[in-house]
Structures are given as C-alpha cells and as structure tokens.
Design a protein around this motif. Structure first.
Motif, PDB file in Angstrom:
ATOM      1  N   SER A 252       0.834  -1.202   0.000  1.00 20.85           N
ATOM      2  CA  SER A 252       0.000   0.000   0.000  1.00 20.85           C
ATOM      3  C   SER A 252       0.874   1.260   0.000  1.00 20.85           C
ATOM      4  N   ILE A 253       1.939   1.246   0.790  1.00 20.63           N
ATOM      5  CA  ILE A 253       2.850   2.388   0.851  1.00 20.63           C
ATOM      6  C   ILE A 253       3.556   2.578  -0.486  1.00 20.63           C
ATOM      7  N   VAL A 279       2.071  10.565   7.487  1.00 15.75           N
ATOM      8  CA  VAL A 279       1.421  10.343   8.776  1.00 15.75           C
ATOM      9  C   VAL A 279      -0.095  10.430   8.625  1.00 15.75           C
ATOM     10  N   ARG A 280      -0.555  11.369   7.802  1.00 15.72           N
ATOM     11  CA  ARG A 280      -1.993  11.492   7.561  1.00 15.72           C
ATOM     12  C   ARG A 280      -2.550  10.212   6.944  1.00 15.72           C
ATOM     13  N   PHE A 281      -1.779   9.625   6.026  1.00 10.08           N
ATOM     14  CA  PHE A 281      -2.177   8.370   5.393  1.00 10.08           C
ATOM     15  C   PHE A 281      -2.287   7.246   6.427  1.00 10.08           C
ATOM     16  N   LEU A 282      -1.292   7.167   7.314  1.00  9.23           N
ATOM     17  CA  LEU A 282      -1.305   6.112   8.333  1.00  9.23           C
ATOM     18  C   LEU A 282      -2.505   6.253   9.265  1.00  9.23           C
ATOM     19  N   GLU A 285      -6.070   6.372   6.529  1.00 16.06           N
ATOM     20  CA  GLU A 285      -6.326   5.339   5.519  1.00 16.06           C
ATOM     21  C   GLU A 285      -5.799   3.964   5.896  1.00 16.06           C
ATOM     22  N   ALA A 286      -4.761   3.919   6.715  1.00 11.50           N
ATOM     23  CA  ALA A 286      -4.118   2.630   6.991  1.00 11.50           C
ATOM     24  C   ALA A 286      -4.214   2.214   8.451  1.00 11.50           C
TER      25      ALA A 286
END
Length: 325
Positions: A252-253, A279-282, A285-286
């Motif tokens: 995903s990353i 960090v926003r993604f983690l 979204e994740a």
C-alpha cells in the motif's frame, strides 16, 4: 581526500582475519580501521560481532591469522613487548585485589613495570588526585562503589604513562550513574593527559560519547565516522510501523507514495519525503492495517539495521571466544 588522510593514526588495523578452531566462520573477516591520535574511539557492535577478538589482538594476547596491526607506528606482531609499553589496558573482568587498599593496588601495578621508591609514590599521589581517589587511598578496594572500582582500574593502567588506553566493555555491570562517572573521567583523561582512548562497547548510548566510532558486525566494519555524522547521513525522519500484515501494508505504501520500506518481522521502517502526508495516510487510511507507529530521527541502531539487515540486539552465530564481543 584531505590532509587528515596524511596524518599517522595512533592505531591502524588493516585487513585483519582471525578464526577460532571450533568455529566455521571467522571471528574477524577483513576488519580495517584507523584510530586518530588523542581521540576517544569506540568499537561498537552486538555480542559476537568481533569486539573482544579485536581487543585481544590490540593488547597482544592474540596474533591475527592475516593482516597488519600497528600502534603508534609499531608492528604489534613483530614487536609485542614494545607495544605493551605504550598501552594501558582495562579488561572487562575486574583485575583488582579487593583486600588491598587503593594505594596498595597502584603500588603493586607499579612494581610490575619496575617503578618503585619515591617515583612510585609521586606517580601514585598524582594519579589518585587526578582521578579523584586520593581521599580513598587507605580504603580497602572491596569497600569502593562500582564506579570507584572502575576508576581505580583505569588509574592502575596509567601508572607507567601509556600513550594509549584501551578498555573492553568498561561499564559492564555498572548502574547508569556509575557509567556516566566512568565516561566523565575518560573525557577528562583525554583532555588533560592527551592520550588516545579506544573503547569496545555494545551499548548504543555509550557510542554517542565517542569522538568517532567503528560499527562492526560479523568481524568487519560496516561503517565508521563521527556518531552525529553517521546519523545525519541516514537522512530524514524515520517512521517505524508495527503491523501484523507487513507485506500488505508495504504494498500500500509503495502504491501510494512510491516508497520502499524495509521489513524486520512485524516492523516496517520508512523514510517518507513528505512526513505530514505520510502520517496522515497512516492515521486516516491505513489505521486498520497497523498496531502503532513512531516517528523520530534516525539512531545508530537504525543505521546498524540499514547496514546489516538485522536488529542490533540479534547475536551473530559466530561468537567471540571466552567473553562475548
């Protein structure tokens, strides 16, 4: 190439190999390093990395199978007696007579080097005052604190005025306060006596106190330099992620940020170009794919992992003989 390359190092090891008969892999596997004069130099590595074998070769206890070793320009293999006169050695295991007083321990050490009479008395007084043990001179060694005993070990090694002090895991078994005390005195000695100090250690925090370090693993140097410089070379902030599905999260990353991540078990390590977006993604979204994550500047342990592919605390299967490296 700078002028530093032309300066004669105090200690020079080149392409050292050493094997123990009972082991299939060499304890030292082409190890090379240069120790500058009047510096505190640390050989840092995990247990089994080759530190104690290197220490034993430097202290003339072992001869290398291959390679060259010079201390202050003197060949260690060809002229071990001359080298010993240059060295002050502090072993990992205590070498004090607990029933003797502080002063008596120094007197006996002086006798080993043929120092006696008024000269020995003067040297003893000077060193005990210099290292803050003069008030303890009549105290039995067994009554000293751990830090004081280590300082006495160091004081003993200086009785013959060596040019180089080498110490094998000098703070093993000491509490944090005593460790700091020992390191403060090493720095004091470097400044006041202008001697070169080489320390082997498996403690990452101690390496930060050295002017320069050689990070070793499986009998070879994986990187060398000033601790701050080595950490800086790793670059930006490092994100460490714990997840039960490292492969899926790594994919995903890679897909979203075009970033590769290194994997160690259930941990991923990523150095994002845009930390805020990552960090926003983690978080948004994740979050369902991870247990937790931390953000920080790269450490010497991170550097070791990057260079070797395994955590610092994992022992190499090829251990040094007798005491762990």
């Amino acid at each position: 190439m700078g002028s530093d390359t032309l300066i004669q190092p105090m200690i020079s090891l080149k392409d050292l190999f050493y094997s123990y008969p009972e082991q299939t892999k060499p304890a030292l596997n082409g190890l090379s390093l240069r120790v500058p004069k009047e510096s505190i130099f640390g050989i840092l590595g995990p247990n089994g990395g080759g530190k104690s074998t290197t220490f034993k070769i430097l202290s003339t206890l072992f001869k290398p199978d291959q390679g060259s070793v010079e201390i202050d320009g003197v060949d260690v293999v060809k002229s071990p007696s001359k080298v010993r006169s240059l060295l002050g050695i502090v072993f990992q295991s205590p070498a004090l007579d607990k029933k003797l007083t502080v002063e008596e321990n120094l007197h006996h050490q002086g006798h080993l080097y043929g120092i006696k009479g008024k000269l020995l008395e003067e040297k003893t007084e000077f060193l005990l005052k210099r290292l803050g043990l003069w008030e303890k001179r009549a105290e039995r060694t067994e009554n000293l604190s751990g830090g004081q005993k280590r300082r006495l070990e160091i004081t003993k090694s200086l009785i013959h005025q060596p040019k180089i002090l080498i110490l094998d895991e000098p703070t093993t078994g000491l509490d944090p306060l005593a460790r700091r005390e020992v390191w403060n005195y090493l720095k004091f000695l470097r400044e006041t006596e202008k001697i070169t100090i080489l320390v082997t250690t498996h403690l990452l925090e101690e390496a930060e106190d050295c002017d320069e370090i050689a990070l070793i693993d499986q009998g070879r140097v994986v990187c060398e330099g000033r601790p701050s410089q080595l950490r800086h070379e790793m670059g930006s902030d490092l994100v460490s992620i714990r997840t039960s599905i490292p492969i899926e999260l790594s994919e995903s990353i890679q897909s979203k940020f075009d970033l590769s991540s290194s994997s160690l078990g259930n941990h991923l390590r990523v150095q994002p170009k845009d930390l805020e977006s990552f960090v926003r993604f983690l978080v948004k979204e994740a979050s369902s794919k991870l247990d937790n994550f931390t953000v920080g500047k790269p450490t010497l342990e991170d550097l070791f992992i990057e260079k070797t592919g395994h955590p610092f605390g994992i022992e190499n299967t090829n251990k040094d003989s007798e005491v762990t490296a």
